[in-house]
Design a protein around this motif. Structure first.
Motif, mmCIF file in Angstrom:
data_model
loop_
_atom_site.group_PDB
_atom_site.id
_atom_site.type_symbol
_atom_site.label_atom_id
_atom_site.label_comp_id
_atom_site.label_asym_id
_atom_site.label_seq_id
_atom_site.Cartn_x
_atom_site.Cartn_y
_atom_site.Cartn_z
ATOM 1 N N ALA A 1 38.339 44.177 23.368
ATOM 2 C CA ALA A 1 38.678 43.146 24.344
ATOM 3 C C ALA A 1 39.205 43.754 25.645
ATOM 4 O O ALA A 1 38.849 43.300 26.746
ATOM 5 C CB ALA A 1 39.723 42.200 23.746
ATOM 6 N N VAL A 2 40.044 44.780 25.538
ATOM 7 C CA VAL A 2 40.568 45.432 26.742
ATOM 8 C C VAL A 2 39.438 46.087 27.529
ATOM 9 O O VAL A 2 39.403 46.030 28.774
ATOM 10 C CB VAL A 2 41.645 46.472 26.363
ATOM 11 N N LEU A 3 38.485 46.704 26.826
ATOM 12 C CA LEU A 3 37.334 47.306 27.492
ATOM 13 C C LEU A 3 36.535 46.242 28.244
ATOM 14 O O LEU A 3 36.131 46.456 29.401
ATOM 15 C CB LEU A 3 36.443 48.005 26.470
ATOM 16 N N ALA A 4 36.299 45.102 27.613
ATOM 17 C CA ALA A 4 35.541 44.031 28.255
ATOM 18 C C ALA A 4 36.250 43.524 29.504
ATOM 19 O O ALA A 4 35.622 43.290 30.541
ATOM 20 C CB ALA A 4 35.309 42.892 27.264
ATOM 21 N N LYS A 5 37.563 43.351 29.419
ATOM 22 C CA LYS A 5 38.314 42.897 30.588
ATOM 23 C C LYS A 5 38.247 43.912 31.720
ATOM 24 O O LYS A 5 38.128 43.550 32.898
ATOM 25 C CB LYS A 5 39.769 42.633 30.193
ATOM 26 N N GLY A 6 38.315 45.193 31.377
ATOM 27 C CA GLY A 6 38.221 46.215 32.404
ATOM 28 C C GLY A 6 36.856 46.247 33.061
ATOM 29 O O GLY A 6 36.733 46.446 34.278
ATOM 30 N N LEU A 7 35.799 46.034 32.274
ATOM 31 C CA LEU A 7 34.446 46.040 32.819
ATOM 32 C C LEU A 7 34.199 44.824 33.707
ATOM 33 O O LEU A 7 33.325 44.863 34.588
ATOM 34 C CB LEU A 7 33.424 46.075 31.682
ATOM 35 N N TYR A 8 34.937 43.756 33.496
ATOM 36 C CA TYR A 8 34.807 42.583 34.365
ATOM 37 C C TYR A 8 35.189 42.935 35.803
ATOM 38 O O TYR A 8 34.586 42.456 36.759
ATOM 39 C CB TYR A 8 35.699 41.456 33.839
ATOM 40 N N ALA A 9 36.174 43.810 35.934
ATOM 41 C CA ALA A 9 36.643 44.197 37.263
ATOM 42 C C ALA A 9 35.904 45.401 37.830
ATOM 43 O O ALA A 9 35.714 45.509 39.049
ATOM 44 C CB ALA A 9 38.145 44.493 37.204
ATOM 45 N N ASP A 10 35.462 46.309 36.960
ATOM 46 C CA ASP A 10 34.879 47.559 37.434
ATOM 47 C C ASP A 10 33.857 48.050 36.421
ATOM 48 O O ASP A 10 34.199 48.291 35.263
ATOM 49 C CB ASP A 10 35.981 48.600 37.643
ATOM 50 N N GLY A 11 32.613 48.212 36.840
ATOM 51 C CA GLY A 11 31.556 48.632 35.939
ATOM 52 C C GLY A 11 31.672 50.083 35.547
ATOM 53 O O GLY A 11 32.550 50.820 36.020
ATOM 54 N N PRO A 12 30.782 50.553 34.680
ATOM 55 C CA PRO A 12 30.804 51.961 34.271
ATOM 56 C C PRO A 12 30.653 52.884 35.474
ATOM 57 O O PRO A 12 29.923 52.563 36.421
ATOM 58 C CB PRO A 12 29.592 52.063 33.334
ATOM 59 N N PRO A 13 31.340 54.014 35.492
ATOM 60 C CA PRO A 13 31.241 54.943 36.624
ATOM 61 C C PRO A 13 29.794 55.367 36.895
ATOM 62 O O PRO A 13 29.023 55.615 35.975
ATOM 63 C CB PRO A 13 32.078 56.142 36.160
ATOM 64 N N GLY A 14 29.452 55.413 38.179
ATOM 65 C CA GLY A 14 28.119 55.848 38.564
ATOM 66 C C GLY A 14 27.066 54.776 38.542
ATOM 67 O O GLY A 14 25.891 55.067 38.737
ATOM 68 N N THR A 15 27.453 53.508 38.293
ATOM 69 C CA THR A 15 26.490 52.407 38.265
ATOM 70 C C THR A 15 26.789 51.436 39.395
ATOM 71 O O THR A 15 27.883 51.452 39.978
ATOM 72 C CB THR A 15 26.528 51.671 36.924
ATOM 73 N N ALA A 16 25.805 50.573 39.684
ATOM 74 C CA ALA A 16 25.965 49.605 40.770
ATOM 75 C C ALA A 16 25.396 48.255 40.343
ATOM 76 O O ALA A 16 24.409 47.775 40.886
ATOM 77 C CB ALA A 16 25.274 50.100 42.037
ATOM 78 N N PHE A 17 26.007 47.653 39.341
ATOM 79 C CA PHE A 17 25.590 46.329 38.900
ATOM 80 C C PHE A 17 26.117 45.278 39.876
ATOM 81 O O PHE A 17 27.189 45.440 40.462
ATOM 82 C CB PHE A 17 26.119 46.041 37.494
ATOM 83 N N SER A 18 25.383 44.190 40.001
ATOM 84 C CA SER A 18 25.859 43.101 40.855
ATOM 85 C C SER A 18 27.094 42.461 40.216
ATOM 86 O O SER A 18 27.236 42.455 38.990
ATOM 87 C CB SER A 18 24.769 42.051 41.025
#
Length: 272
Positions: free
Chosen positions: A200-217
């Protein structure tokens, strides 16, 4: 930055290999169930294992919905959480042991299942670390971006996701015969709670900032992160339900044994 892309459709040659392996596993399982050694084998286990194989085949061959990160999240939930639980509920190790004739093969498999390395791998905290720690490594380091353009690395990541998901489901459910010790209900429940919290913490973090080196909308990132959060909750709730049923069943049996061992009350004396 690497343009965001995950699992927009069928996964090429590696996807075909994964799907073929899943299909072969289902065929082998159902064949063993047909040739079992005369003892009853519930049809619901066949159904569960076949459904798990179908989920894996679909995840690797069928175009997944949503944007690139959302499709990646769907793929993760299917291959790393839903399919492993369905496969483990089929009790494949138990079926293999029942199908194998007495001899070196059966004794060797039992020796492996009861070995110290196997006991360490299915220790719930270890399995949780390999599963959810691996997810953090994939999504919070440049590994995710690097794997998109390197087929072998991408395939290795997929193998880890499926294998770690199977290991964690196996460690929490403990339905097949493995070496005992360190896997009581409290330990398994604590590992499930810790793993669910990490997810759950990982999902919340990805909501704000995607994986390093990526550019998702932003829209794709938010949709995928929400799906990861709530989909993970559903998968972990299913594991918790399996654990609760096991606890209830074992507790009921213990109460029944105590009831049978309790001496019957003697006759009431006159005037008592």
């Amino acid at each position: 930055m690497t343009p965001g892309h995950g699992h927009p459709g069928p996964a090429g040659g590696a996807g075909l290999l994964f799907a073929a392996a899943a299909l072969l596993a289902v065929v082998a399982y159902l064949s063993a169930a047909v040739r079992r050694r005369g003892d009853a084998w519930p049809w619901r286990r066949d159904t569960s294992f076949a459904a798990g194989g179908a989920v894996l085949v679909s995840a690797f061959l069928v175009p997944l919905p949503g944007g690139p990160f959302t499709a990646h999240t769907v793929h993760h939930l299917l291959t790393g959480m839903a399919a492993p639980l369905l496969l483990v509920l089929g009790r494949p190790l138990t079926l293999v042991l029942r199908a194998l004739p007495p001899g070196h093969g059966r004794r060797g498999l039992l020796a492996v299942a009861h070995s110290r390395p196997a006991a360490l791998l299915v220790l719930p905290p270890v399995a949780a670390l390999l599963d959810f720690g691996g997810l953090w490594l994939i999504h919070r380091t440049p590994l995710f971006a690097a794997a998109q353009d390197r087929p072998l690395l991408h395939a290795a990541v997929q193998v880890h996701v499926v294998a770690a998901g199977l290991l964690f489901a196996f460690a929490v459910c403990r339905l097949d015969p493995v070496r005992r010790g360190g896997g009581g209900t409290a330990v398994r429940g604590a590992a499930l709670l810790a793993g669910g919290t990490a997810h759950a913490v990982l999902a919340k973090g990805l909501y704000a900032d995607g994986p390093p080196g990526t550019a998702f909308s932003p829209a794709d990132l938010h949709a995928g992160a929400r799906l990861m959060y709530y989909g993970g909750d559903l998968a972990e709730l299913a594991l918790a339900l399996v654990l609760a049923v096991q606890w209830y069943t074992s507790t009921g049996r213990a109460w029944a044994r105590r009831g049978r061992l309790r001496p019957a009350p003697g006759p009431v004396p006159p005037g008592g």
